[in-house]
Design a protein around this motif. Sequence first.
Motif, PDB file in Angstrom:
ATOM      1  N   GLN A 157       0.832  -1.208   0.000  1.00 60.66           N
ATOM      2  CA  GLN A 157       0.000   0.000   0.000  1.00 60.66           C
ATOM      3  C   GLN A 157       0.870   1.262   0.000  1.00 60.66           C
ATOM      4  N   LEU A 158       1.902   1.231   0.816  1.00 58.25           N
ATOM      5  CA  LEU A 158       2.821   2.374   0.879  1.00 58.25           C
ATOM      6  C   LEU A 158       3.509   2.570  -0.465  1.00 58.25           C
ATOM      7  N   GLY A 159       3.953   1.446  -1.060  1.00 56.56           N
ATOM      8  CA  GLY A 159       4.641   1.510  -2.351  1.00 56.56           C
ATOM      9  C   GLY A 159       3.771   2.147  -3.418  1.00 56.56           C
ATOM     10  N   THR A 160       2.488   1.763  -3.457  1.00 60.41           N
ATOM     11  CA  THR A 160       1.545   2.321  -4.429  1.00 60.41           C
ATOM     12  C   THR A 160       1.378   3.822  -4.218  1.00 60.41           C
TER      13      THR A 160
ATOM     14  N   LYS B 140       4.626  10.792  -9.193  1.00 64.38           N
ATOM     15  CA  LYS B 140       4.046  11.319 -10.433  1.00 64.38           C
ATOM     16  C   LYS B 140       3.485  12.720 -10.228  1.00 64.38           C
ATOM     17  N   GLU B 141       2.795  12.929  -9.098  1.00 64.51           N
ATOM     18  CA  GLU B 141       2.218  14.242  -8.807  1.00 64.51           C
ATOM     19  C   GLU B 141       3.302  15.298  -8.617  1.00 64.51           C
TER      20      GLU B 141
ATOM     21  N   GLU C 275       5.284  14.616   2.484  1.00 62.92           N
ATOM     22  CA  GLU C 275       4.533  13.369   2.626  1.00 62.92           C
ATOM     23  C   GLU C 275       5.319  12.217   2.013  1.00 62.92           C
ATOM     24  N   TYR C 276       5.942  12.473   0.862  1.00 63.35           N
ATOM     25  CA  TYR C 276       6.765  11.459   0.191  1.00 63.35           C
ATOM     26  C   TYR C 276       7.888  10.989   1.121  1.00 63.35           C
ATOM     27  N   ARG C 277       8.533  11.937   1.778  1.00 57.96           N
ATOM     28  CA  ARG C 277       9.618  11.579   2.704  1.00 57.96           C
ATOM     29  C   ARG C 277       9.113  10.701   3.848  1.00 57.96           C
ATOM     30  N   GLN C 278       7.947  11.061   4.378  1.00 61.50           N
ATOM     31  CA  GLN C 278       7.393  10.274   5.484  1.00 61.50           C
ATOM     32  C   GLN C 278       7.066   8.854   5.052  1.00 61.50           C
TER      33      GLN C 278
END
Length: 870
Positions: free
Chosen positions: A502-505, A512-513, A572-575
């Motif tokens: 789930q995290l990977g997805t 992408k965003e 958020e990506y870092r977290q």
Amino acid sequence: MSEKIVLIDGHSILNRAFYGVPDLTNAEGLHTNAIYGFLNILFKILEEERPDYLTVAFDVHAPTFRHKMFSDYKGTRKPMAEELRQQVPVMKEVLRAMKIKIVEQKGLEADDLLGTIAGIGERAGMDVVILSGDRDLLQLATDHVKIRIPKTKQGKTEIEDYYAADVKARYQVTPQEFIDLKALMGDASDNIPGVPSIGEKTATKIITEYGSVENAYAHVEELKPPRAAKALKEHYDKAQMSKILATIEVNAPISYELSEAKIGNLYTEEAYEYFQKLQFKNLLGRFDVEAKGNQIENAFVRVTDKQQAEELFARAGKEAFVGVSFGKEEKDAVPLFSHSSGFGSVGLAFSEKEIYTIVAEGELTMEDLFSLVETLAKTTVVALFDVKAALSYVRIEDPESCFDVGIAAYLLNPLKSDYTWLDVAAEHLSLLIDEKTEGYCRSCYEAYVIWAAAAVLEEKMKESGTEELFRTIEMPLLFTLFAMEQAGVRVEAEALRFYGEQLGTKIVELEKEIYAQAGEAFNINSPKQLGVILFEKLKLPHGKKTKTGYSTAADVLDKLAPEYPVVEKILEYRQLTKLKSTYADGLANYICADGRIHGKFNQTITATGRISSTEPNLQNIPVRMELGRLIRKVFIPEEGYVFVDADYSQIELRILAHCSGDQELIHAYREAKDIHRITASQVFHTPFDEVTELQRRNAKAVNFGIVYGISSFGLSQDLSITRKEASEYIDRYFETYPGIKKFLDDTVAHAKEMGYVVTLFGRRRPVPELASSNFMQRAFGERVAMNAPIQGTAADVMKIAMIGVHRELTERKMKSRLVLQVHDELLIEAYEEELEDVKKILKEQMEQAAQLDVPLEVDMHTGRNWYEAK
């Protein structure tokens, strides 16, 4: 061949060593880099010069007779760094231990002492060598007096040598004229003002032409350039004063006998002990004295006979203390049974002359030795370095029958997070042992150190008031922690794998965003590339350029996130990447065959006394974001069990109320009111029922921030308000709770006076930062002094609660078990039929762990996984 004397400018070389050698401290926390550097320079000079005589001169930091001549002179020395100042008396002690002549005299600078002694030596027909970083001493150079000045070039220390001819070649003036050169150009580092507008180049030109300040002034109308002439004419008095200040006294009234400076054996036993205490291992090879360690080694005995081993353990059982260590299998030993622990011997020590390594060989197995240690613990106190680790192999049930040397050493110096028995030997026995020592000698050494240190540490704990803490909290606690490690906590591997997917997805979606908003793909994990995208391409504000590029640290991005969606997504990506790598993927590596994670709980790592968790760290599981909290769902109890989570409510604030004695705060807690709403009401002068959520939130930040010594700047950052507003919040808070202000001020004052703070249970936390010459370090020290007694007391309360809960579960022979501790929270894997009893035990033991002026309260929840229970 003439005899030779070496003279050393003590403060100058110490100062140079202090700034040239990286900071070093010994086990007692004493800074030692200046001493170490000084000794290295000293040995280098002695090897190069091979002198017959040696003297070290020190300044006495008081006005000298030269400075007293000018009552209106305002020159001041730069204050000595505290870390250097504390090394000066120790340096002198070391030199005296080496039988090196020291000279110092009030009213005289070291320069004057050196100049006078140099004259004495030269008149006695000696060659004189003066070592100093101060170029003022170049005026003393002659054909028989050599000035040696260390300097750093490309990271290496080189020494420049100056006889009289060398001074002339380098500075175009004679040594005597060098005084006049300094008088004109001045020297701020030496409190010589000089003449304004005359630098080294102009001063050199003037002195080479006219020879002296006086002669130059006599021809002042002829001086070039005109501004120099004007300056000397207007400031001739300064030039004269500067010349007097720059002139080294060569006939000072001192009492000095050359015979006292004769070099003998520098490497005395007394000096050896100092080098041991200072932990200068690299310098010990210079000593030709019979080291204490060699004397100890004479008592080492290797034993392999089973009957002899049993007799030794029987004799040891009659002693008050016995030191025990476990050694690895020896390469040349062929044990009958190899033990999975990898141990092959036991070290045993119970007097200076009874030191053994008993090897598992032939009929004697490690199982036999473990059994002998267990029996020993029933008749005497067994001292070990890490009792908790030993419990995996040796069954010891009574905390009073063992003594953990590592924990005792930690309590005496909690700033050191990693202790070894070698450190204990150096710090508490002044015994340096070669780390490369192997075989039975190493096992004997370890057993001896443990035995000898136990008595020393016990006495030191009595003196520091930490003995009861050791006996009643830390020793019983290690048995609780061992039981928790053995129990482990169950993890649902498949759920963990799904969580990772789930995290990977989500991470891929975020990538992408971010790329879309940035207008191109780049390595989000690269600070350099990220900095270019944010501050050059997207031209975001607050860009801080460093040597390696723009800073993309969390504090920089946090400021930008509210206004720039791309930054919010990057955070958020870092977290999420941290969650995936550290927990989703990382935890899977720790799941054992029984489906449980058996992590380690450490009680000797944090300075405040808090328990830490490693292999893996289960105390840092994110709780601020929902996706982070969800990982708790993978932690599940066994079939027929349920999790009970008990969490202290605002324990640190309650302890603050008790310690400060502030009646307002105590009353609020006794009335069981919403403490944050009460604070908001009083700080913002708003009726209790009209306090807004924002006001309550801000009051909460102040409440918890005060515990950590928060500054107005820190609070302004947390609440996104101005520094002035934050300062007003804090001022109003202290007006509301004056007892807290007094308590915090008194705590800092105590720490400055004593060097440490203390918890309610006697735990000490040294605060050396308060004595630092660095303002930022001192400010940090004040925050530590405010917070450590509170956080440390909270840690002690939690430990008492854990001991009580574990004891109750064990004595009642219940199936339920304590499996995790996270800061103020305990997690119990409760057998369903025992659930109500477990809740009762938790409530009683946690709420009665300490008797405070305010009640301790516990929030308790149950669940089928840790997420539900929390």
